[in-house]
Design a protein around this motif. Structure first.
Motif, mmCIF file in Angstrom:
data_model
loop_
_atom_site.group_PDB
_atom_site.id
_atom_site.type_symbol
_atom_site.label_atom_id
_atom_site.label_comp_id
_atom_site.label_asym_id
_atom_site.label_seq_id
_atom_site.Cartn_x
_atom_site.Cartn_y
_atom_site.Cartn_z
ATOM 1 N N GLY A 114 42.226 42.284 47.665
ATOM 2 C CA GLY A 114 42.119 41.937 46.255
ATOM 3 C C GLY A 114 42.636 43.015 45.324
ATOM 4 O O GLY A 114 43.198 44.030 45.757
ATOM 5 N N LEU A 115 42.452 42.778 44.037
ATOM 6 C CA LEU A 115 42.960 43.672 42.995
ATOM 7 C C LEU A 115 41.828 44.500 42.399
ATOM 8 O O LEU A 115 40.815 43.949 41.951
ATOM 9 C CB LEU A 115 43.622 42.853 41.882
ATOM 10 C CG LEU A 115 44.886 42.089 42.264
ATOM 11 C CD1 LEU A 115 45.258 41.102 41.151
ATOM 12 C CD2 LEU A 115 46.034 43.045 42.530
ATOM 13 N N ALA B 117 27.436 32.117 42.889
ATOM 14 C CA ALA B 117 27.404 33.416 43.557
ATOM 15 C C ALA B 117 28.175 34.465 42.754
ATOM 16 O O ALA B 117 27.755 35.625 42.660
ATOM 17 C CB ALA B 117 27.993 33.286 44.966
ATOM 18 N N LEU B 118 29.293 34.058 42.157
ATOM 19 C CA LEU B 118 30.081 34.976 41.333
ATOM 20 C C LEU B 118 29.265 35.453 40.130
ATOM 21 O O LEU B 118 29.202 36.659 39.844
ATOM 22 C CB LEU B 118 31.351 34.278 40.859
ATOM 23 C CG LEU B 118 32.158 35.006 39.779
ATOM 24 C CD1 LEU B 118 32.752 36.290 40.325
ATOM 25 C CD2 LEU B 118 33.253 34.090 39.222
ATOM 26 N N GLY C 88 38.895 35.783 38.871
ATOM 27 C CA GLY C 88 39.215 37.165 39.220
ATOM 28 C C GLY C 88 40.537 37.608 38.629
ATOM 29 O O GLY C 88 40.652 38.726 38.086
ATOM 30 N N LYS C 89 41.548 36.749 38.714
ATOM 31 C CA LYS C 89 42.847 37.099 38.148
ATOM 32 C C LYS C 89 42.781 37.200 36.629
ATOM 33 O O LYS C 89 43.418 38.066 36.007
ATOM 34 C CB LYS C 89 43.904 36.060 38.557
ATOM 35 C CG LYS C 89 44.250 36.073 40.034
ATOM 36 C CD LYS C 89 44.910 37.389 40.487
ATOM 37 C CE LYS C 89 46.283 37.621 39.896
ATOM 38 N NZ LYS C 89 47.290 36.670 40.390
ATOM 39 N N LEU C 90 41.990 36.312 35.997
ATOM 40 C CA LEU C 90 41.850 36.357 34.544
ATOM 41 C C LEU C 90 41.079 37.602 34.128
ATOM 42 O O LEU C 90 41.456 38.281 33.150
ATOM 43 C CB LEU C 90 41.138 35.096 34.045
ATOM 44 C CG LEU C 90 40.915 34.978 32.530
ATOM 45 C CD1 LEU C 90 42.220 35.146 31.773
ATOM 46 C CD2 LEU C 90 40.268 33.640 32.186
ATOM 47 N N GLU D 219 34.456 45.999 41.816
ATOM 48 C CA GLU D 219 34.269 45.445 43.154
ATOM 49 C C GLU D 219 34.148 43.921 43.106
ATOM 50 O O GLU D 219 34.647 43.224 43.996
ATOM 51 C CB GLU D 219 33.022 46.054 43.796
ATOM 52 C CG GLU D 219 33.210 47.520 44.197
ATOM 53 C CD GLU D 219 31.923 48.161 44.660
ATOM 54 O OE1 GLU D 219 30.894 47.443 44.750
ATOM 55 O OE2 GLU D 219 31.931 49.374 44.911
ATOM 56 N N VAL D 220 33.502 43.399 42.066
ATOM 57 C CA VAL D 220 33.394 41.941 41.916
ATOM 58 C C VAL D 220 34.784 41.337 41.714
ATOM 59 O O VAL D 220 35.132 40.322 42.330
ATOM 60 C CB VAL D 220 32.467 41.580 40.741
ATOM 61 C CG1 VAL D 220 32.449 40.062 40.522
ATOM 62 C CG2 VAL D 220 31.053 42.084 40.996
ATOM 63 N N VAL D 221 35.592 41.953 40.850
ATOM 64 C CA VAL D 221 36.945 41.449 40.592
ATOM 65 C C VAL D 221 37.785 41.510 41.864
ATOM 66 O O VAL D 221 38.518 40.563 42.187
ATOM 67 C CB VAL D 221 37.613 42.247 39.456
ATOM 68 C CG1 VAL D 221 39.072 41.829 39.279
ATOM 69 C CG2 VAL D 221 36.843 42.062 38.151
ATOM 70 N N SER D 222 37.669 42.596 42.598
ATOM 71 C CA SER D 222 38.455 42.747 43.831
ATOM 72 C C SER D 222 38.106 41.656 44.838
ATOM 73 O O SER D 222 39.001 41.038 45.441
ATOM 74 C CB SER D 222 38.212 44.126 44.451
ATOM 75 O OG SER D 222 38.660 45.153 43.605
#
Length: 394
Positions: free
Chosen positions: A220-221, A255-256, A199-201, A236-239
């Motif tokens: 989240g971000l 799941a990701l 997610g951060k990447l 929304e996935v990244v957050s």
């Protein structure tokens, strides 16, 4: 042994260029004179850690990666080629990744579509690793090479662990490390830790912004809040992936990757399994084949010392009627279902067979594509060639 250009390891690996030094190893570009190819040769470094610790890391990396070299491997993971910890010096030989580090590629300028595809591919990488019992723990731009084809490849598995193992590694802080790796909470590390790093990447790829782990809000971000034009579904996935509380993230890379596939319109996905137990999820237009120098690496990498499998032997397709396999090789592909074997052969393969006189000039062209029902078996070249893969749609 004094490692320097021109030195030879085990009589076959001649050191050429020093590529870098980490906490546990030095890495060289070496020439494999037996196979006439370049390899990345890892030699132990005992400057920062004791011999027992270093060799333990080497042994774990070898044990984690070696099964992929013997069974299926994923096009986004560096391939294991050879290794011997009893040699002097101990070594691991890996695929030499001909590309640039993601950190350098990103700084030189990448379109957002390319950056989003890199993030999507890396989610599939985590799916592959987690399905096959590996937690990576160190996903960051420095550990990703961007191949000339534009696809990423993950390297440096010396901190990876089995899913069942507890994490006893002490990590230095960087913006891609989850809170549980930095002692900021008492939560355990696991597959969800890789999800956070992804997610951060992904956030960094989409925005170019670095946010320290301690400054990430509870929900989240959101990359759109920092200038990204990605879809709300992808944001929304990244957050969710970057939430500090691990129980609020996706539980693992499987799941990701499913969430990313849905957000990017890349559903559905098909699972390909090798008799060794190694499994890879594929999407429409993903390929299966043998790795060959100067050719794009296939998504599903097959071991094939005899060399009869093509670099892009076949491609997976999806239509309203279900999954198809399209052959693009010279030797063809067999697919078995409850009715028996079907043979698919690409147009080039059919033409070559005619030129060789293996089929008459008026012989009917075999189908280039055959259906892939749930439970079908794929056999490149011939059912008795030795490579069989089982597919499942569930």
């Amino acid at each position: 042994m004094d490692a320097k250009p021109g030195a030879t390891i085990r009589g076959r690996y001649t050191l050429r260029d020093h590529l870098g030094t980490g906490g546990f190893a030095t890495v060289w570009r070496a020439e494999d004179t037996d196979e006439n190819r370049a390899v990345a040769l890892k030699l132990p470094s005992f400057e920062s850690h004791d011999r027992e610790t270093v060799l333990s890391r080497f042994d774990r990396e070898r044990r984690l990666l070696e099964p992929f070299g013997e069974g299926l491997s994923h096009g986004t993971v560096v391939r294991y080629l050879d290794g011997d910890l009893g040699d002097d010096p101990p070594f691991i030989a890996l695929e030499y990744l001909d590309g640039d580090p993601l950190a350098e590629t990103f700084s030189s300028g990448l379109g957002e579509g390319v950056r989003r595809r890199l993030a999507t591919d890396l989610a599939e990488t985590l799916d592959f690793l987690h399905r096959n019992d590996i937690v990576y723990l160190d996903l960051k731009p420095e550990n990703v090479i961007v191949r000339p084809s534009g696809r990423p490849a993950l390297l440096d598995f010396n901190t990876a662990v089995r899913r069942s193992e507890s994490v006893e590694i002490r990590f230095e802080a960087d913006q891609f490390k989850a809170p549980e790796l930095l002692g900021e909470n008492d939560r355990p590390a696991g597959p969800w830790t890789d999800v956070y790093s992804w997610g951060k990447l992904a956030f960094y790829l989409l925005t170019g912004v670095k946010v320290p782990t301690g400054n990430v809000p509870a929900d989240g971000l959101d990359p759109r809040s920092f200038g990204s034009t990605c879809s709300s579904q992808f944001a929304e996935v990244v957050s969710r992936a970057t939430r500090p509380a691990h129980e609020s993230r996706y539980e693992d890379g499987t799941a990701l990757a499913a969430a990313v596939a849905q957000a990017t319109g890349r559903d559905p996905r098909l699972l390909v399994a090798h008799p060794s137990g190694i499994r890879i999820a594929v999407r429409e237009r993903d390929t299966v084949g043998r790795p060959v120098d100067d050719e794009p690496v296939p998504w599903v990498v097959l071991p094939d010392p005899a060399g009869h499998v093509a670099p892009h032997h076949a491609q997976f397709e999806h239509s309203l009627d279900g999954w198809l396999l399209t052959d693009t090789s010279r030797n063809g592909t067999y697919v078995a279902d409850s009715d028996g074997w079907q043979f698919a052969l690409g147009e080039e393969g059919y033409r070559i067979r005619q030129e060789r006189g293996e089929v008459s000039s008026d012989a009917k062209q075999p189908p280039t594509s055959v259906s892939l029902p749930d439970g079908a078996t794929i056999a490149p070249v011939h059912p008795e060639y030795g490579i069989r893969l089982r597919v499942s749609t569930g």
